[in-house]
Scaffold this active site. Structure first.
Site, PDB file in Angstrom:
ATOM      1  N   GLY A  14       0.839  -1.251  -0.138  1.00  0.00           N
ATOM      2  CA  GLY A  14       0.058   0.079  -0.010  1.00  0.00           C
ATOM      3  C   GLY A  14       0.861   1.189  -0.105  1.00  0.00           C
ATOM      4  O   GLY A  14       0.522   2.196   0.715  1.00  0.00           O
ATOM      5  N   TYR A 150     -13.262  -3.622  11.289  1.00  0.00           N
ATOM      6  CA  TYR A 150     -11.682  -3.415  11.335  1.00  0.00           C
ATOM      7  C   TYR A 150     -10.999  -3.188  12.448  1.00  0.00           C
ATOM      8  O   TYR A 150     -10.032  -3.782  12.392  1.00  0.00           O
ATOM      9  CB  TYR A 150     -11.931  -1.897  10.666  1.00  0.00           C
ATOM     10  CG  TYR A 150     -10.695  -1.135  10.721  1.00  0.00           C
ATOM     11  CD1 TYR A 150      -9.655  -1.597   9.668  1.00  0.00           C
ATOM     12  CD2 TYR A 150     -10.214   0.035  11.390  1.00  0.00           C
ATOM     13  CE1 TYR A 150      -8.664  -0.587   9.387  1.00  0.00           C
ATOM     14  CE2 TYR A 150      -9.166   0.660  11.246  1.00  0.00           C
ATOM     15  CZ  TYR A 150      -8.469   0.483  10.234  1.00  0.00           C
ATOM     16  OH  TYR A 150      -7.167   1.221  10.184  1.00  0.00           O
ATOM     17  N   ALA A 153      -9.997  -6.810  13.483  1.00  0.00           N
ATOM     18  CA  ALA A 153      -9.096  -7.537  12.399  1.00  0.00           C
ATOM     19  C   ALA A 153      -7.447  -6.965  12.976  1.00  0.00           C
ATOM     20  O   ALA A 153      -6.672  -7.650  13.086  1.00  0.00           O
ATOM     21  CB  ALA A 153      -9.452  -7.095  11.164  1.00  0.00           C
TER      22      ALA A 153
END
Length: 257
Positions: A14, A150, A153
């Protein structure tokens, strides 16, 4: 940190936007050969960074990335697992489908597990390496309206990182976590705009609401470079006795010690 990473090969997943781009540029400026991944290539690449197209929803992407890195450079010294995003809708548990949960876990947890599994054997052979997993303050301070899947995780990522640090330390490999709070990135600004639309308020009002909810003592979002500076230090020889630690870069938002 000038040339402190000269001769080292670093992967930043990313790495074309936001925090990832800032990290990639920091490592490049320190002398590393940097490989960046994303779905699409950056519009500009002025630091000679090697781009590999990847889609972390495809389990095989980690092996493809590792194969290209090792064939071209023959080693890997630094892994920055930065790719991640809050993909699910807000509204709490009742709004989240199985697909929402799976998407957040695939991108924010399993992608890291797969990249590390593919590249750590090379670090073990080298008897050296640095892994830095980018988490989030929301893993410790979840906001049920916005970050439930989110946050879960990323909380798993924190636990995994500590276990991994303990396992690979004997091989000369360090593993740390950096947990940003609110950072002014394109993804964050998009999140705030979507929040404003869904709540029928202005973007300015949505921004103010987020800041008030998290109660950031420094009163602003971080710049991506402020996260990248810490990552650059942790990747450098100056941090060679630091492993198994989770660092918050959140302007003081986490209300615990």
């Amino acid at each position: 940190m000038n040339n402190s990473l000269k001769g080292q090969v670093a992967l930043v997943t990313g790495g074309t936007k936001g925090i990832g781009k800032a990290i990639a540029d920091t490592l490049s400026n320190a002398g590393a050969q940097v490989i960046i991944t994303a779905r699409t290539a950056p519009a500009e690449n002025t630091n000679g960074q090697h781009f590999i197209s990847s889609d972390f929803f495809q389990p095989e992407s980690a092996e493809v990335i590792a194969k290209e890195i090792l064939e071209k450079y023959g080693r890997i010294d630094i892994i920055i697992n930065n790719a991640g995003a809050n993909l699910s809708p807000g509204g709490g548990f009742s709004t989240l489908s199985d697909e929402d949960w799976n998407n957040d876990w695939q991108l924010n947890f399993m992608s890291v597990v797969r990249i590390n599994k593919a590249l750590l054997p090379t670090m073990i052979e080298q008897k050296s390496g640095v892994v830095i997993n980018i988490s989030t303050g929301a893993a410790k301070l979840p906001i049920w309206e916005m970050t439930m899947s989110y946050s879960s995780a990323k909380a798993a990522l924190n636990a995994y990182s500590k276990a991994l640090a303990n396992e690979v330390a004997k091989h000369g490999i360090r593993v740390n976590v950096v947990s940003p709070g609110l950072v002014e990135t394109p993804l964050m600004l998009e999140f705030i705009e979507n929040m404003a639309k869904s709540s029928s308020v202005t973007a300015e009002e949505a921004y103010k609401s987020v800041m008030e909810k998290l109660n950031v003592p420094l009163g602003r979002m971080a710049e991506p470079e402020e996260v990248a500076n810490l990552v650059g230090f942790l990747a450098s020889p100056e941090a060679k006795y630091i492993t198994g630690v989770n660092y918050s870069v959140d302007g003081g938002a986490l209300p615990t010690i």
